[in-house]
Design a protein around this motif. Structure first.
Motif, PDB file in Angstrom:
ATOM      1  N   TYR A 532       0.779  -1.586   0.242  1.00 61.98           N
ATOM      2  CA  TYR A 532      -0.430  -0.044  -0.177  1.00 61.98           C
ATOM      3  C   TYR A 532       0.877   1.009  -0.623  1.00 61.98           C
ATOM      4  N   HIS A 533       2.152   0.947   0.344  1.00 62.37           N
ATOM      5  CA  HIS A 533       3.337   2.308   0.560  1.00 62.37           C
ATOM      6  C   HIS A 533       3.793   2.350  -0.771  1.00 62.37           C
ATOM      7  N   ARG A 534       3.376   2.235  -1.471  1.00 64.03           N
ATOM      8  CA  ARG A 534       3.758   2.168  -2.777  1.00 64.03           C
ATOM      9  C   ARG A 534       3.237   3.536  -3.695  1.00 64.03           C
ATOM     10  N   ASP A 547     -12.410   3.541  -2.231  1.00 67.73           N
ATOM     11  CA  ASP A 547     -12.921   3.569  -0.497  1.00 67.73           C
ATOM     12  C   ASP A 547     -14.105   4.019  -0.834  1.00 67.73           C
ATOM     13  N   LYS A 548     -14.580   5.248  -1.622  1.00 69.06           N
ATOM     14  CA  LYS A 548     -16.655   5.256  -1.891  1.00 69.06           C
ATOM     15  C   LYS A 548     -16.666   3.352  -1.771  1.00 69.06           C
ATOM     16  N   LEU A 549     -16.855   3.351  -2.285  1.00 69.09           N
ATOM     17  CA  LEU A 549     -17.515   1.930  -2.758  1.00 69.09           C
ATOM     18  C   LEU A 549     -17.012   0.845  -1.334  1.00 69.09           C
ATOM     19  N   LEU A 550     -16.401   0.844  -0.398  1.00 66.08           N
ATOM     20  CA  LEU A 550     -16.225   0.031  -0.026  1.00 66.08           C
ATOM     21  C   LEU A 550     -16.770   0.456   1.921  1.00 66.08           C
ATOM     22  N   PHE A 551     -16.968   2.274   1.693  1.00 65.36           N
ATOM     23  CA  PHE A 551     -17.473   2.404   2.736  1.00 65.36           C
ATOM     24  C   PHE A 551     -18.656   3.860   2.965  1.00 65.36           C
ATOM     25  N   THR A 552     -18.162   4.368   1.930  1.00 67.45           N
ATOM     26  CA  THR A 552     -19.883   5.231   1.554  1.00 67.45           C
ATOM     27  C   THR A 552     -20.854   4.710   0.609  1.00 67.45           C
ATOM     28  N   ASP A 553     -20.419   4.407  -0.990  1.00 67.50           N
ATOM     29  CA  ASP A 553     -21.763   4.674  -1.770  1.00 67.50           C
ATOM     30  C   ASP A 553     -22.374   3.792  -0.774  1.00 67.50           C
ATOM     31  N   ASN A 554     -23.969   4.764  -1.803  1.00 70.64           N
ATOM     32  CA  ASN A 554     -25.119   3.447  -1.488  1.00 70.64           C
ATOM     33  C   ASN A 554     -25.873   3.034  -3.260  1.00 70.64           C
ATOM     34  N   ASP A 555     -25.334   1.608  -3.340  1.00 71.72           N
ATOM     35  CA  ASP A 555     -25.990   1.265  -4.016  1.00 71.72           C
ATOM     36  C   ASP A 555     -27.090  -0.109  -4.030  1.00 71.72           C
ATOM     37  N   PRO A 556     -28.466  -0.680  -3.644  1.00 70.52           N
ATOM     38  CA  PRO A 556     -28.937  -1.286  -3.107  1.00 70.52           C
ATOM     39  C   PRO A 556     -28.870  -2.772  -4.302  1.00 70.52           C
ATOM     40  N   ASP A 650      -8.570  -4.060  -9.590  1.00 67.64           N
ATOM     41  CA  ASP A 650      -9.730  -3.524  -8.759  1.00 67.64           C
ATOM     42  C   ASP A 650      -8.976  -4.378  -7.428  1.00 67.64           C
ATOM     43  N   SER A 651      -8.977  -5.750  -7.033  1.00 67.54           N
ATOM     44  CA  SER A 651      -8.700  -6.760  -6.135  1.00 67.54           C
ATOM     45  C   SER A 651      -7.507  -6.006  -5.371  1.00 67.54           C
ATOM     46  N   GLY A 652      -6.551  -5.773  -6.189  1.00 68.18           N
ATOM     47  CA  GLY A 652      -4.985  -5.685  -5.533  1.00 68.18           C
ATOM     48  C   GLY A 652      -5.282  -4.023  -4.970  1.00 68.18           C
ATOM     49  N   GLU A 653      -6.313  -3.047  -5.230  1.00 68.11           N
ATOM     50  CA  GLU A 653      -6.525  -2.016  -4.686  1.00 68.11           C
ATOM     51  C   GLU A 653      -7.150  -2.046  -3.560  1.00 68.11           C
ATOM     52  N   VAL A 654      -8.097  -2.872  -3.799  1.00 73.39           N
ATOM     53  CA  VAL A 654      -9.064  -3.107  -2.602  1.00 73.39           C
ATOM     54  C   VAL A 654      -8.630  -3.364  -1.082  1.00 73.39           C
ATOM     55  N   TYR A 655      -7.482  -4.648  -1.464  1.00 71.27           N
ATOM     56  CA  TYR A 655      -6.889  -4.890  -0.260  1.00 71.27           C
ATOM     57  C   TYR A 655      -5.911  -3.155   0.101  1.00 71.27           C
ATOM     58  N   ARG A 656      -5.543  -2.643  -0.505  1.00 73.79           N
ATOM     59  CA  ARG A 656      -4.322  -1.575  -0.636  1.00 73.79           C
ATOM     60  C   ARG A 656      -5.657  -0.118   0.708  1.00 73.79           C
ATOM     61  N   VAL A 657      -6.230  -0.204  -0.108  1.00 71.98           N
ATOM     62  CA  VAL A 657      -7.518   0.920   0.073  1.00 71.98           C
ATOM     63  C   VAL A 657      -7.357   0.415   1.900  1.00 71.98           C
ATOM     64  N   ILE A 658      -8.083  -0.788   2.146  1.00 70.04           N
ATOM     65  CA  ILE A 658      -8.112  -0.863   3.505  1.00 70.04           C
ATOM     66  C   ILE A 658      -6.925  -0.511   4.618  1.00 70.04           C
ATOM     67  N   ALA A 659      -5.919  -1.121   3.538  1.00 69.13           N
ATOM     68  CA  ALA A 659      -4.286  -0.758   4.671  1.00 69.13           C
ATOM     69  C   ALA A 659      -4.305   0.757   5.022  1.00 69.13           C
ATOM     70  N   ASP A 660      -4.663   1.165   4.067  1.00 70.13           N
ATOM     71  CA  ASP A 660      -5.024   3.134   3.649  1.00 70.13           C
ATOM     72  C   ASP A 660      -5.568   3.246   5.208  1.00 70.13           C
ATOM     73  N   ARG A 661      -6.086   2.619   5.745  1.00 68.11           N
ATOM     74  CA  ARG A 661      -6.716   2.451   6.912  1.00 68.11           C
ATOM     75  C   ARG A 661      -6.223   1.581   8.023  1.00 68.11           C
ATOM     76  N   GLN A 662      -5.619   1.569   7.858  1.00 68.88           N
ATOM     77  CA  GLN A 662      -4.755  -0.090   9.185  1.00 68.88           C
ATOM     78  C   GLN A 662      -5.814  -0.401   9.770  1.00 68.88           C
ATOM     79  N   GLY A 663      -6.589  -1.478   8.179  1.00 66.70           N
ATOM     80  CA  GLY A 663      -7.356  -2.301   8.399  1.00 66.70           C
ATOM     81  C   GLY A 663      -6.652  -3.874   9.511  1.00 66.70           C
ATOM     82  N   ILE A 664      -7.787  -4.890   8.982  1.00 64.38           N
ATOM     83  CA  ILE A 664      -6.503  -6.416   9.026  1.00 64.38           C
ATOM     84  C   ILE A 664      -7.505  -7.047   7.928  1.00 64.38           C
ATOM     85  N   PHE A 665      -7.253  -8.672   7.912  1.00 63.07           N
ATOM     86  CA  PHE A 665      -7.524  -8.887   6.410  1.00 63.07           C
ATOM     87  C   PHE A 665      -7.821 -10.541   7.253  1.00 63.07           C
ATOM     88  N   VAL A 666      -8.995 -11.210   7.390  1.00 67.58           N
ATOM     89  CA  VAL A 666      -9.574 -12.195   7.796  1.00 67.58           C
ATOM     90  C   VAL A 666      -9.667 -13.335   7.302  1.00 67.58           C
TER      91      VAL A 666
END
Length: 806
Positions: A532-534, A547-556, A650-666
């Motif tokens: 993520y830091h590259r 980031d919007k897709l993961l956390f704020t977008d509203n698309d039922p 996009d799947s690669g960037e999704v991991y990095r977006v989660i890492a930007d927020r100091q998230g974790i993967f389970v």
């Protein structure tokens, strides 16, 4: 192990054994697995107030540790003991505590009786035994060397060169004489007519090429080498040619296993490779997340790119640019007429970022268009594979303008087709199981009749036996995929001895000590998945959009759930929705833990949101279960469930977006053969929590660069995650420390360059071994053909008849 049993009987612990057996009979279970046994022993110690020393150091406690299964009968019990990896023993324990060893047949009969499927009056059941056919190959002695088959095989072949040089050098000479590319002779020509002449000409060639500067191009002296009997293939420069000739010269004079491996790995013998992934939805756009396909599509496409790149590098180093030689790689899959919004109805599709790699799609014959024009589940595919192999052979020969040099099967269906093609074309066969259903579904062989309508395990397990034994070599991602751990049985090990009641007994299904097994872990696509830091390699627009897709977008239509506080630390997972991947288990763990809900949001990327959009029974069940968990634990506002199919980038960037927020993967799978998502998450910089059941045990180093979790114990799983979060609170750099160690782990061990180099080296060495031992192997292949025609085909035909009536 009999000594340990005798030690119990000869001590005052004899009474404890009797009492423990009595306690077992009070339980509802008659068939106990290892976890059940350990729990029962702990309960016994609590009930009878046994000391800590007794629990840990007594003969009985040590015996219990090795017991894998206990089967209770009316007047006796059966102990199935695994004293060491890849070794199983079984004993009767009678009421008077006399002990008798059980034969494999006794044990299989007992298991049949347990499910009321044993009818001795109707005659014996078919026994399958491959043990006699493995006498053609050497056997590994120490279980710790299982999975390093090529090392052992090289030692064996070099010792044969030393012990019987005439025969083996003759074989080596003939093997070198075989190689051609597009009709042009490689390596040695007709001027060298015997192995004795080869030996003398090598020394002359070494003296000749030594006159040239190390970097002198091969083209400058190729014709003089031809006069000495040497065709292209030895190297692209004078230095490379001399190195290769020196290796062969040393090998002839003083055989050495490392020299043998290095020399054979340099032989240009692989130009055309076919990888098999038959059951459909194999493409580059719009297929990820489809039932059964996501992980294997990613794996195979990445593998293709790395194989092509490595082949081209080896061909250039061999000096074959003068022949305009280039590799061609084909992924063979099925053509889907009803392909929805994908390209899976195209016969030929070039693979992105390759020079000459293609997806070749061959349709299933139209027995019943309702089935054959649509996607077919991996559990239903078996009736179509033989005719698919016949049709695919013709297509492959046309595309390659000749035979492939290597066939690689993927998954049970691809592995069976690899057997059929390799047998007909007489080329080297490699299989990669990835995940064997027999290990994933508990007691699937014992209760196969109850599961047959849904899973057709009788056909699949037969196909697995055929492919495992026919393959020249087997690639696994981890050691424990083959033979498990001290506490658990490996996937391949589970095929060593088992029963399919009223169908057959497998007395020896696979020789685990055969040198055909090799651990070659996959890599991760470093252009898509990177830390993520590259920031210089990231696209800001993609970062903001996702980031919007993961956390704020509203698309039922694609997203369920709105977060009350999007700034909480994200607890993230991404997988298809099926029972084994266990995303519903992660959601339940999250729902049970108020502390996790207090600190985190749960973000899931998982399949579809609506049952009506799925045709997969397991996926439908998991969708319903996930909605139920969300309601049961009132998780609205704390969970986001994205039912989207992401492009790979996009799947690669999704991991990095989660890492930007100091998230974790389970990764909460009930069982994971390897765990590509774990590599993807770790290289992206996400602290990763992986299931302790399967491959993640070998990727993650617990509490150093990641964490193990037990997905069957929700409270314990939550506690591991909460402990990490607590350390992050008290030590601000802790998240970054674990993140960087995970990144370092992947780059040091799990790259596609490492994978492809090893895989192609194996292919050449086993190709040589196959050539020298093919006559001795023929009896095994005839036995396998008999099983295919007398077992597999009638079962597949029966399933086809059901499809025809549908």
């Amino acid at each position: 192990m009999s000594e340990l049993i005798q030690a119990v009987l000869d001590s005052n612990e004899r009474t404890d054994l009797r009492q423990f057996a009595s306690e077992l009979r009070k339980r509802d279970q008659r068939y106990l697995l290892r976890n059940d046994i350990l729990t029962a022993f702990s309960d016994y110690c609590n009930t009878y107030d046994r000391s800590e020393d007794f629990r840990q150091q007594s003969h009985l406690s040590k015996l219990i540790y090795y017991v894998q299964e206990i089967i209770l009968e009316q007047e006796s019990l059966c102990l199935i003991i695994r004293p060491k990896i890849a070794n199983e023993q079984a004993y009767w324990v009678f009421e008077d505590l006399t002990i008798e060893p059980m034969t494999p047949q006794d044990l299989l009969d007992l298991r049949d009786r347990f499910v009321n499927r044993h009818h001795p009056q109707e005659g014996d059941v078919l026994e399958i035994d491959f043990e006699p056919f493995y006498d053609y190959s050497p056997a590994i002695r120490d279980s710790k060397n299982i999975g390093k088959g090529v090392d052992y095989l090289n030692r064996f072949m070099s010792s044969k060169l030393f012990q019987d040089p005439t025969q083996w050098l003759e074989a080596l000479y003939k093997f070198l004489s075989l190689h051609r590319h597009n009709g042009t002779q490689l390596l040695i020509n007709g001027r060298i007519q015997s192995q004795q002449q080869l030996s003398s000409q090598i020394k002359r060639a070494i003296n000749f090429v030594s006159r040239y500067d190390t970097n002198e191009p091969y083209n400058k002296f190729r014709f003089e080498l031809q006069e000495l009997g040497f065709e292209p293939g030895w190297g692209n420069t004078a230095g490379r040619v001399r190195e290769t000739l020196d290796m062969l010269d040393s090998l002839i004079d003083s055989p050495d296993h490392q020299a043998l491996e290095t020399f054979i790995s340099r032989i240009p013998m692989i130009f055309r490779v076919v990888l098999l992934s038959p059951h459909g939805w194999f493409g580059q756009e719009g297929v990820l997340g489809r039932p059964d396909t996501g992980g294997q599509v990613v794996y195979v496409l990445d593998q293709v790119r790395s194989i092509e790149q490595q082949l081209q590098e080896e061909i250039s180093l061999a000096g074959l640019d003068v022949q305009s030689a280039y590799p061609k790689v084909i992924v063979l899959t099925r053509l889907l007429p009803n392909c929805e919004d994908t390209l899976c109805n195209q016969r030929l599709e070039k693979i992105h970022a390759t020079h000459n790699a293609w997806i070749l799609r061959v349709p299933f014959r139209e027995f019943n268009p309702k089935y054959t024009q649509n996607w077919i589940s991996r559990f239903e595919i078996w009736p179509y594979l033989e005719t698919f192999a016949i049709d695919a052979e013709r297509e492959l020969l046309a595309e390659f303008q000749g035979k492939p040099d290597l066939i690689i099967g993927n998954y049970s269906d691809g592995n069976l087709v690899s057997f059929l093609l390799a047998r007909r074309l007489k080329v080297t066969q490699c299989i990669i199981a990835h995940a064997l259903e027999k290990s994933k579904y508990l007691f699937s062989n014992l209760y196969w009749q109850d599961l047959e309508e849904q899973y057709h395990f009788s056909i699949q397990f037969t196909a697995d036996l055929i492919a495992m034994n026919s393959a020249n070599f087997v690639v696994s991602s981890t050691y424990q995929e083959i033979v498990g751990t001290k506490e658990s049985v490996g996937q391949y090990e589970s095929y060593h001895r088992f029963t399919m009641p009223e169908l057959y007994h497998v007395v020896n299904g696979i020789d685990l000590f055969s040198p055909k097994f090799n651990v070659v872990p996959p890599g991760v696509n470093e252009t898509v998945y990177f830390p993520y830091h590259r920031s210089e390699d990231r696209v800001p627009g993609d970062r903001d959009r996702l980031d919007k897709l993961l956390f704020t977008d509203n698309d039922p239509a694609a997203i369920f759930g709105t977060l009350d506080d999007p700034n909480k630390r994200p607890l993230f997972s991404m997988a298809r929705l099926d029972r084994i991947k266990n995303l519903t288990g992660l959601a339940e763990c999250f729902g049970k833990s108020e502390a996790l809900q207090e600190q985190c949001n749960l973000i899931l990327i998982a399949g579809k949101l609506r049952t009506e959009d799925s045709t997969d029974r397991e996926e439908i069940s998991e969708i319903e279960k996930l909605y139920h968990i969300i309601d049961q634990y009132n998780l609205q506002g704390k969970i986001r469930w994205l039912g989207v199919r992401l492009p790979k980038t996009d799947s690669g960037e999704v991991y990095r977006v989660i890492a930007d927020r100091q998230g974790i993967f389970v990764q909460p799978a009930l069982f994971e053969a390897f765990g590509l998502t774990i590599l993807e998450a770790m290289i992206s910089g996400l602290p990763t929590f992986g299931t302790r059941f399967g491959g993640p045990l070998e990727i993650i180093q617990d509490k150093h660069n990641g964490f193990y979790i037990n997905p069957t114990h929700h409270e314990d799983m939550a506690e591991v995650i909460l402990d990490f979060l607590s350390k992050c609170e008290h030590k601000p750099d802790y998240w970054k420390e674990i993140s960087q160690r995970g990144i370092d782990r992947v780059y040091s061990t799990y790259t596609w360059k490492i994978h492809a180099t090893k895989l192609l080296s194996l292919s050449k060495i086993y190709g040589f071994w196959n050539y020298t031992s093919q006559e001795n192997r023929e009896d095994m292949l005839r036995y396998i053909e008999m099983l295919f025609h007398l077992l597999y085909k009638p079962m597949a035909k029966s399933l086809l008849e059901k499809h025809m009536q549908a």
